[in-house]
Design an enzyme around this catalytic site. Sequence first.
Site, PDB file in Angstrom:
ATOM      1  NE  ARG A 233      25.079  58.878  66.118  1.00 11.55           N
ATOM      2  CZ  ARG A 233      25.849  58.201  64.764  1.00 11.55           C
ATOM      3  NH1 ARG A 233      25.705  58.808  63.576  1.00 11.55           N
ATOM      4  NH2 ARG A 233      26.827  58.203  64.956  1.00 11.55           N
TER       5      ARG A 233
ATOM      6  NE  ARG B 179      31.511  59.997  68.951  1.00 11.83           N
ATOM      7  CZ  ARG B 179      32.312  59.947  67.893  1.00 11.83           C
ATOM      8  NH1 ARG B 179      33.582  60.712  68.270  1.00 11.83           N
ATOM      9  NH2 ARG B 179      32.081  59.044  67.771  1.00 11.83           N
TER      10      ARG B 179
ATOM     11  NE  ARG C  60      37.285  57.845  64.632  1.00 13.45           N
ATOM     12  CZ  ARG C  60      35.817  57.948  64.232  1.00 13.45           C
ATOM     13  NH1 ARG C  60      34.990  56.722  63.698  1.00 13.45           N
ATOM     14  NH2 ARG C  60      34.593  58.677  65.112  1.00 13.45           N
TER      15      ARG C  60
ATOM     16  CE  LYS D 273      27.691  53.910  62.372  1.00 15.02           C
ATOM     17  NZ  LYS D 273      28.038  54.418  64.321  1.00 15.02           N
TER      18      LYS D 273
ATOM     19  NE  ARG E 246      34.492  61.852  63.834  1.00 18.89           N
ATOM     20  CZ  ARG E 246      33.547  61.005  63.576  1.00 18.89           C
ATOM     21  NH1 ARG E 246      34.003  60.246  62.470  1.00 18.89           N
ATOM     22  NH2 ARG E 246      33.075  61.075  64.277  1.00 18.89           N
TER      23      ARG E 246
END
Length: 186
Positions: A86, A142, A125, A11, A131
Site C-alpha cells: 500500500r 482513507r 457496507r 478488492k 466496521r
Amino acid sequence: MIILGAPGAGKGTQAKVLCEKLDIPQISTGAIFRANISEGTDLGKLAQGYIDRGEFVPDEITDSLVKDRLHQEDTRDGFLLDGYPRTLAQVGALDEILLEQGHTLDIVIELVTEREALVERLLKRAEIEGRADDTEDVIRRRMEVYLEQTKPLSRVYEQRGILVEIDGLGTIEEVQERIREAVQGR
Ligand code: ADP
C-alpha cells in the site's frame, strides 16, 4: 498476484472469488489485522489505533506480518495479496521478500472505480458490517491516504509491464469475468 484499488473498489470481494476459483490463498492484510483485533492479540492492539483513524499501520509491522504469512507452505503454488503493498516502501519490502523466497509477480490487477461510487459503497457496507473504520470521516481519511500513498503504486507496476487495469463498475460477476480474462491472458 496483487490486487490494487481504492477503499470500496471491491478488492476484497473480487479477491475472494478469484482465489476460490484458482485455489490459492487470499492474503488480506486488513482481514488479518481485524482478526487480530477481535482476538485481542498484541498485533491487534498495535494496529487498532491506526485502523480506527483510517491511517496505515506502520510499514515495519505490516511488512513482517506479510513476510511471515508468505513463509507458510500454502503459498508455494501462488497467492493473491489483497491490501498489500500500500506504500512505495512496502513495494520495496515485498520485492525483497519475494526474491528471498523465490517468487515472482505475474500480474497486478488494479480495480478502477469512480470516487463517488466508492464512498456510497463504503457507507452501505458500514450499515451491513459495522466496521469501525467505515464512518464517514474515517472513510474520507482513507480515501486521502489512498490517493497520496497507494495510487502511485500502479505506475510502478505499469512500468514493470505487469499492471492490468480492470473496470470495477458492474455486478460482482461482470467484474470477476473481466479479471479472469486478464489473468488467463498471462
Ligand atoms: P479497505 O481496502 O476497505 O480500505 P482493508 O480491509 O484492506 O480496507 O484495510 C483496513 C485497514 O487496515 C486500512 O485502512 C489500514 O489501516 C490497515 N491496513 C491494511 N493493509 C495495510 C497495509 N498494507 N499497510 C498499512 N496498513 C494496512
